[in-house]
Scaffold this active site. Structure first.
Site, short mmCIF file in Angstrom:
data_model
loop_
_atom_site.label_atom_id
_atom_site.label_comp_id
_atom_site.label_asym_id
_atom_site.label_seq_id
_atom_site.Cartn_x
_atom_site.Cartn_y
_atom_site.Cartn_z
N SER A 179 10.45 -35.26 97.95
CA SER A 179 10.14 -35.37 99.37
C SER A 179 10.98 -36.50 99.94
O SER A 179 11.25 -37.50 99.26
CB SER A 179 8.66 -35.68 99.53
N ASN A 211 8.03 -31.16 94.08
CA ASN A 211 7.50 -29.95 94.72
C ASN A 211 8.02 -28.66 94.08
O ASN A 211 9.17 -28.59 93.65
CB ASN A 211 7.88 -29.94 96.20
N THR A 267 -11.71 -15.16 87.76
CA THR A 267 -11.93 -14.12 88.76
C THR A 267 -12.40 -14.89 90.00
O THR A 267 -13.07 -15.92 89.87
CB THR A 267 -13.02 -13.10 88.34
N HIS A 268 -12.03 -14.45 91.16
CA HIS A 268 -12.35 -15.17 92.42
C HIS A 268 -11.82 -16.61 92.39
O HIS A 268 -12.38 -17.50 93.02
CB HIS A 268 -13.85 -15.22 92.68
N LYS A 312 6.41 -37.32 94.99
CA LYS A 312 6.37 -35.85 95.01
C LYS A 312 7.39 -35.15 94.12
O LYS A 312 8.52 -35.59 94.00
CB LYS A 312 6.63 -35.36 96.44
N GLU A 325 7.69 -21.48 95.89
CA GLU A 325 7.26 -21.26 97.28
C GLU A 325 8.24 -20.37 98.04
O GLU A 325 7.84 -19.52 98.83
CB GLU A 325 7.10 -22.61 98.00
#
Ligand code: ARG
Length: 462
Positions: free
Chosen positions: A277, A285, A155-156, A283, A290
């Site tokens: 990348s 990704n 939570t949070h 990387k 996204e």
């Protein structure tokens, strides 16, 4: 320029005006629906004695040959026509001559476009439902395989209490189930046929609207001709439902991006679903996740656009309504692609179950259970909460987790601690004791999974 009207005009339309007004660039998508609607219309006209059987046969054959030729690439949809309706009608007249001029009897482009758009949207509602169902099958499989895969629940975005991967995924199953329910709802409400409403006030020909509705697979005709040509509620509802689908996919994507980060390493995306990348060789990704998160914006945009377009329109049809298409089509394509790619991404993703369990152990996710333990020994919950808070502080100081604190030290905080405390706060116990309906415990989760299976079995594609 090739248009269906002109008798009343003494001048040619200005080219810029013509281009601004034309919709064929995007309504060519409605080609199949347009032909399908015309076939039903013509068959009804003949049944009612408005056209002869010979005229009906000629028109039907003509329409079918246009359909076949466009599908085979032999006939190209030409942008010189104003819209898809003009393209089909002009080609029909070219092919069969005068009989073709009778196709539009008792019909207006207003009820025609209302029908085409409704047929197209109805099909997309069904496709979206099937894609959601496929995604839910993948989610359910992961649930079945991970009843004892422990992970922190947050939570949070702070570690809260331990859960299992099955439980976490179960939350998304519920979200997509609601999305499917919305598709069904929309389908039920929209499945009425506007054909026969004419320009706005019906027609003087004795059309059988029940017949065309039946031929086109609708429950029946719509009830008010002015509403029939100016209603786009079903499309707004669909865009709202698609926006909610994207909101769910976006939240799920966000979690996968976090889980895939170097810090978490809860999951590893398959190479086929990640990208590298151009400068940083290390990387890998999560671009797909996204992009799904990013594309949510354009789907919301389509909803806002249509709501705004419709808000000031007096009855009945107004040309503003042509703006119902481009962004709605884009939203439909976007959501379908996102669902397909997202499903592929999560069905190939690997879980690092060991790291998930360690993470659940390290974050004091068993602190509530420690307090509950004290409660079973007679300590009031509020006091227990305070005692455990002080223990957590000491653990943070020493860089250890609660179960690493020796009994002797625990007893300094409360005499009630006994050796059974370690069993009581183990990750397994913490999860498995939570068996209220909807909880992460294995008994509760087995019931949940049984209902999910039952749901999928009793809810085939729309
Ligand atoms: N292209 C128009 C639309 O999409 C078709 C209906 C045109 N009707 C008219 N009366 N101009 O809404």
């Amino acid at each position: 320029m090739a248009q269906l009207w002109g008798g009343r005009f003494t001048k040619e339309t200005d080219q810029l005006v013509y281009d601004f007004n034309a919709s064929i660039r995007f309504d060519k998508r409605l080609f199949q629906q347009d032909v399908e609607g015309s076939l039903a219309h013509v068959s009804m006209l003949a049944k009612q004695g408005i056209l002869t059987e010979a005229e009906k046969d000629a028109i039907t054959k003509g329409l079918q040959s246009i359909l076949a030729d466009v599908e085979a690439g032999k006939l190209v949809i030409d942008y010189k026509y104003e819209d898809i309706h003009s393209f089909v009608e002009a080609n029909l007249i070219d092919r069969i001559g005068d009989a073709g001029k009778k196709l539009h009897t008792g019909r207006s482009r207003n009820d025609q476009v209302a029908l085409d758009m409704r047929l197209y949207t109805r099909q997309k509602v069904q496709e979206m439902d099937a894609l959601l169902r496929r995604l839910m099958e993948v989610i359910l499989k992961t649930m079945e395989e991970n009843l004892e895969t422990y992970m922190p629940g947050f939570t949070h975005l702070q570690k809260a209490q331990p859960v299992t991967l099955a439980h976490h995924y179960g939350a998304y199953f519920e979200m997509f189930k609601r999305d499917r329910l919305r598709m069904k709802d929309i389908f039920e409400r929209m499945n009425y046929c506007p054909l026969g409403a004419g320009a706005l006030a019906g027609t003087t020909y004795p059309l059988d609207r029940e017949e065309t509705a039946r031929l086109l697979g609708f429950y029946g005709p719509t009830l008010n001709s002015m509403d029939s040509v100016s209603d786009r509620d079903y499309l707004i509802e669909f865009l709202a439902a698609l926006s909610t689908v994207m909101m769910h996919l976006s939240r799920f994507s966000e979690e996968i991006i976090v889980w895939n980060s170097n810090e978490y390493q809860f999951v590893e995306l398959d190479d086929a679903y990640s990208t590298g990348s151009s400068i940083m060789p290390q990387k890998k990704n999560p671009d797909i996740a996204e992009l799904v998160r990013g594309k949510t914006g354009r789907v919301y945009g389509a909803l806002m656009s249509l709501l705004t377009t419709m808000k000031g329109i007096p009855l009945a049809y107004n040309k503003d309504m042509q703006e119902d298409k481009e962004m709605a089509f884009d939203a439909m394509d976007t959501v379908a692609n996102c669902l397909i790619l997202f499903t592929g991404m999560i069905s190939t993703m690997k879980f690092h179950k060991d790291r998930m369990a360690v993470s659940a152990m390290k974050g004091f996710t068993n602190a509530t259970d420690l307090a509950d333990y004290l409660v079973t020994k007679g300590v009031p919950f509020r006091d227990a909460h305070g005692i455990v808070g002080r223990i957590v502080l000491a653990c943070i100081d020493q860089g250890i987790s609660i179960e690493e604190m020796p009994l002797k030290e625990l007893k300094e905080y409360s005499e009630c601690f006994e050796n059974d405390v370690y069993e009581a706060i183990s990750l397994k116990t913490c999860v498995e004791k939570r068996n209220t309906i909807g909880g992460p415990g294995i008994i509760a989760m087995k019931q949940e999974i049984a209902s999910c299976e039952e749901y999928l079995n009793t809810h085939p594609n729309l």
